[in-house]
Write a protein that holds these residues in place. Structure first.
Motif, PDB file in Angstrom:
ATOM      1  N   SER A  90       0.825  -1.209   0.000  1.00 52.50           N
ATOM      2  CA  SER A  90       0.000   0.000   0.000  1.00 52.50           C
ATOM      3  C   SER A  90       0.853   1.251   0.000  1.00 52.50           C
ATOM      4  CB  SER A  90      -0.912   0.017   1.222  1.00 52.50           C
ATOM      5  OG  SER A  90      -1.649   1.219   1.231  1.00 52.50           O
ATOM      6  N   SER A  91       0.480   2.183  -0.861  1.00 54.12           N
ATOM      7  CA  SER A  91       1.140   3.491  -0.877  1.00 54.12           C
ATOM      8  C   SER A  91       0.512   4.413   0.161  1.00 54.12           C
ATOM      9  CB  SER A  91       1.009   4.118  -2.268  1.00 54.12           C
ATOM     10  OG  SER A  91      -0.359   4.293  -2.583  1.00 54.12           O
ATOM     11  N   LYS A  92      -0.506   3.939   0.867  1.00 53.95           N
ATOM     12  CA  LYS A  92      -1.259   4.783   1.799  1.00 53.95           C
ATOM     13  C   LYS A  92      -0.940   4.484   3.266  1.00 53.95           C
ATOM     14  CE  LYS A  92      -5.125   4.646  -1.452  1.00 53.95           C
ATOM     15  NZ  LYS A  92      -6.512   4.232  -1.642  1.00 53.95           N
ATOM     16  N   GLN A  93      -0.025   3.551   3.548  1.00 52.01           N
ATOM     17  CA  GLN A  93       0.217   3.123   4.925  1.00 52.01           C
ATOM     18  C   GLN A  93       0.592   4.258   5.866  1.00 52.01           C
ATOM     19  OE1 GLN A  93       3.048  -0.056   4.366  1.00 52.01           O
ATOM     20  NE2 GLN A  93       1.532  -1.547   5.014  1.00 52.01           N
ATOM     21  N   ALA A  94       1.433   5.157   5.415  1.00 52.48           N
ATOM     22  CA  ALA A  94       1.910   6.223   6.301  1.00 52.48           C
ATOM     23  C   ALA A  94       0.953   7.404   6.393  1.00 52.48           C
ATOM     24  CB  ALA A  94       3.281   6.713   5.821  1.00 52.48           C
ATOM     25  N   ASP A  95      -0.055   7.449   5.553  1.00 46.98           N
ATOM     26  CA  ASP A  95      -0.977   8.586   5.517  1.00 46.98           C
ATOM     27  C   ASP A  95      -2.239   8.257   6.318  1.00 46.98           C
ATOM     28  OD1 ASP A  95      -2.641  10.721   4.948  1.00 46.98           O
ATOM     29  OD2 ASP A  95      -2.156  10.746   2.808  1.00 46.98           O
ATOM     30  N   THR A  96      -2.336   8.798   7.512  1.00 48.75           N
ATOM     31  CA  THR A  96      -3.465   8.486   8.393  1.00 48.75           C
ATOM     32  C   THR A  96      -4.784   9.070   7.898  1.00 48.75           C
ATOM     33  OG1 THR A  96      -2.952  10.398   9.769  1.00 48.75           O
ATOM     34  CG2 THR A  96      -2.025   8.275  10.440  1.00 48.75           C
ATOM     35  N   SER A  97      -4.734   9.984   6.919  1.00 45.39           N
ATOM     36  CA  SER A  97      -5.970  10.543   6.375  1.00 45.39           C
ATOM     37  C   SER A  97      -6.609   9.633   5.329  1.00 45.39           C
ATOM     38  CB  SER A  97      -5.698  11.920   5.748  1.00 45.39           C
ATOM     39  OG  SER A  97      -4.926  11.778   4.567  1.00 45.39           O
ATOM     40  N   LYS A  98      -5.894   8.604   4.905  1.00 46.67           N
ATOM     41  CA  LYS A  98      -6.390   7.686   3.872  1.00 46.67           C
ATOM     42  C   LYS A  98      -7.055   6.472   4.515  1.00 46.67           C
ATOM     43  CE  LYS A  98      -4.299  10.015   0.554  1.00 46.67           C
ATOM     44  NZ  LYS A  98      -4.958  10.793  -0.420  1.00 46.67           N
ATOM     45  N   ILE A  99      -8.123   6.024   3.881  1.00 46.25           N
ATOM     46  CA  ILE A  99      -8.847   4.849   4.374  1.00 46.25           C
ATOM     47  C   ILE A  99      -8.099   3.573   4.000  1.00 46.25           C
ATOM     48  CG2 ILE A  99     -11.008   3.553   4.253  1.00 46.25           C
ATOM     49  CD1 ILE A  99     -12.370   6.242   3.466  1.00 46.25           C
ATOM     50  N   GLY A 100      -7.703   3.468   2.743  1.00 47.02           N
ATOM     51  CA  GLY A 100      -7.059   2.246   2.251  1.00 47.02           C
ATOM     52  C   GLY A 100      -5.600   2.203   2.631  1.00 47.02           C
ATOM     53  N   LYS A 101      -5.208   1.167   3.369  1.00 41.47           N
ATOM     54  CA  LYS A 101      -3.836   1.097   3.861  1.00 41.47           C
ATOM     55  C   LYS A 101      -3.172  -0.247   3.617  1.00 41.47           C
ATOM     56  CE  LYS A 101      -4.377   4.324   7.615  1.00 41.47           C
ATOM     57  NZ  LYS A 101      -5.630   4.711   8.027  1.00 41.47           N
ATOM     58  N   TYR A 102      -3.866  -1.181   2.995  1.00 42.89           N
ATOM     59  CA  TYR A 102      -3.332  -2.534   2.977  1.00 42.89           C
ATOM     60  C   TYR A 102      -2.889  -3.025   1.608  1.00 42.89           C
ATOM     61  CZ  TYR A 102      -5.475  -2.113   7.478  1.00 42.89           C
ATOM     62  OH  TYR A 102      -5.824  -1.650   8.710  1.00 42.89           O
ATOM     63  N   GLY A 103      -3.187  -2.290   0.547  1.00 43.49           N
ATOM     64  CA  GLY A 103      -2.728  -2.671  -0.776  1.00 43.49           C
ATOM     65  C   GLY A 103      -3.471  -3.843  -1.383  1.00 43.49           C
ATOM     66  N   VAL A 104      -4.666  -4.148  -0.865  1.00 43.65           N
ATOM     67  CA  VAL A 104      -5.426  -5.273  -1.409  1.00 43.65           C
ATOM     68  C   VAL A 104      -6.810  -4.864  -1.905  1.00 43.65           C
ATOM     69  CG1 VAL A 104      -4.244  -6.990   0.001  1.00 43.65           C
ATOM     70  CG2 VAL A 104      -6.356  -5.982   0.835  1.00 43.65           C
ATOM     71  N   GLY A 105      -7.315  -3.736  -1.482  1.00 41.87           N
ATOM     72  CA  GLY A 105      -8.702  -3.348  -1.733  1.00 41.87           C
ATOM     73  C   GLY A 105      -9.116  -3.360  -3.186  1.00 41.87           C
ATOM     74  N   PHE A 106      -8.326  -2.714  -4.054  1.00 47.93           N
ATOM     75  CA  PHE A 106      -8.698  -2.663  -5.463  1.00 47.93           C
ATOM     76  C   PHE A 106      -8.779  -4.063  -6.049  1.00 47.93           C
ATOM     77  CE2 PHE A 106      -7.713  -2.459  -9.999  1.00 47.93           C
ATOM     78  CZ  PHE A 106      -8.719  -1.609 -10.419  1.00 47.93           C
ATOM     79  N   ARG A 107      -8.016  -4.983  -5.510  1.00 50.61           N
ATOM     80  CA  ARG A 107      -8.004  -6.361  -6.029  1.00 50.61           C
ATOM     81  C   ARG A 107      -9.349  -7.063  -5.843  1.00 50.61           C
ATOM     82  NH1 ARG A 107      -4.169  -3.489  -6.187  1.00 50.61           N
ATOM     83  NH2 ARG A 107      -2.249  -3.950  -7.249  1.00 50.61           N
ATOM     84  N   ALA A 108     -10.248  -6.490  -5.037  1.00 45.87           N
ATOM     85  CA  ALA A 108     -11.596  -7.060  -4.891  1.00 45.87           C
ATOM     86  C   ALA A 108     -12.310  -7.087  -6.237  1.00 45.87           C
ATOM     87  CB  ALA A 108     -12.414  -6.259  -3.875  1.00 45.87           C
ATOM     88  N   CYS A 109     -11.924  -6.197  -7.153  1.00 39.98           N
ATOM     89  CA  CYS A 109     -12.571  -6.174  -8.469  1.00 39.98           C
ATOM     90  C   CYS A 109     -12.356  -7.472  -9.230  1.00 39.98           C
ATOM     91  CB  CYS A 109     -12.104  -4.979  -9.286  1.00 39.98           C
ATOM     92  SG  CYS A 109     -10.427  -5.111  -9.906  1.00 39.98           S
ATOM     93  N   TYR A 110     -11.310  -8.220  -8.888  1.00 38.62           N
ATOM     94  CA  TYR A 110     -11.060  -9.495  -9.568  1.00 38.62           C
ATOM     95  C   TYR A 110     -12.099 -10.559  -9.200  1.00 38.62           C
ATOM     96  CZ  TYR A 110      -6.647  -7.776 -11.431  1.00 38.62           C
ATOM     97  OH  TYR A 110      -5.692  -7.063 -12.116  1.00 38.62           O
ATOM     98  N   HIS A 111     -12.982 -10.255  -8.277  1.00 39.31           N
ATOM     99  CA  HIS A 111     -14.115 -11.153  -8.029  1.00 39.31           C
ATOM    100  C   HIS A 111     -15.028 -11.203  -9.251  1.00 39.31           C
ATOM    101  CE1 HIS A 111     -13.816 -12.607  -3.950  1.00 39.31           C
ATOM    102  NE2 HIS A 111     -13.595 -11.396  -3.484  1.00 39.31           N
TER     103      HIS A 111
END
Length: 191
Positions: A90-111
């Motif tokens: 995740s490119s968002k790990q250090a940014d506490t203002s961002k919701i997505g922090k784990y680098g997996v969320g967008f991959r849900a689209c592969y469902h």
């Protein structure tokens, strides 16, 4: 001699889909990503079916393929293009203002898809872990004869958002999986 661990994008995505539930999570992730990008128009969703005989991505566009399309009014920046290529980083790990922090969320689209497509600003990208791993094309090249049928998918969806040099915002197109694949056995249909 180079030696080290390797990760197959297919295996990584399969693991994420196994651990990430198939549900409205796809919509939540798209909303979350547009919120993290600072969009003021969160998401406009539409189902679109379009017949084509694309010459460039023949394995992606075959016959009539219904697709889920989401739009927001923010544009991908270079760090976003980099981040979308990194699974579990995740490119968002250090940014506490961002919701997505784990680098997996967008991959849900592969469902629901095997080839997510992203049109944003001056580029379009096709992610394709099953074949070529993907391609990013600059907007000007995308409008040429070679890509014109591919461009048609997006232009029919959002014709008012195109200008001569770029696309205003981000459109994510998820062609629905019509047959079982190595990524997922789930076949998706529009009822």
């Amino acid at each position: 001699m180079s030696f080290g661990e390797r990760v197959s994008p297919v295996a990584a995505i399969q693991a994420i889909l196994h651990d990430y539930p198939y549900s409205a999570s796809i919509l939540r992730e798209l909303l979350q990503n547009s919120d993290d990008a600072g969009a003021t128009k969160q998401v406009r969703v539409r189902w679109l079916s379009l017949a084509t005989d694309s010459t460039h991505h023949a394995y992606i566009y075959k016959g009539v393929r219904p697709a889920f399309i989401a739009y927001n009014d923010s544009e991908f920046q270079e760090p976003d293009w980099e981040a979308i290529q990194s699974i579990h980083e995740s490119s968002k790990q250090a940014d506490t203002s961002k919701i997505g922090k784990y680098g997996v969320g967008f991959r849900a689209c592969y469902h629901i898809t095997d080839q997510p497509q992203i049109l944003s600003g001056s580029s379009i990208a096709v992610l394709d872990p099953l074949h070529s791993n993907g391609e990013k094309i600059e907007y000007e090249k995308f409008k040429t004869k070679q890509y014109c049928k591919d461009f048609d998918f997006f232009s029919r969806f959002a014709s008012t958002m195109f200008n001569p040099n770029s696309f205003t915002g981000t459109a994510i197109r998820l062609p629905l999986r019509s047959t079982r694949s190595e990524l997922s056995q789930r076949v998706v249909t529009v009822v």
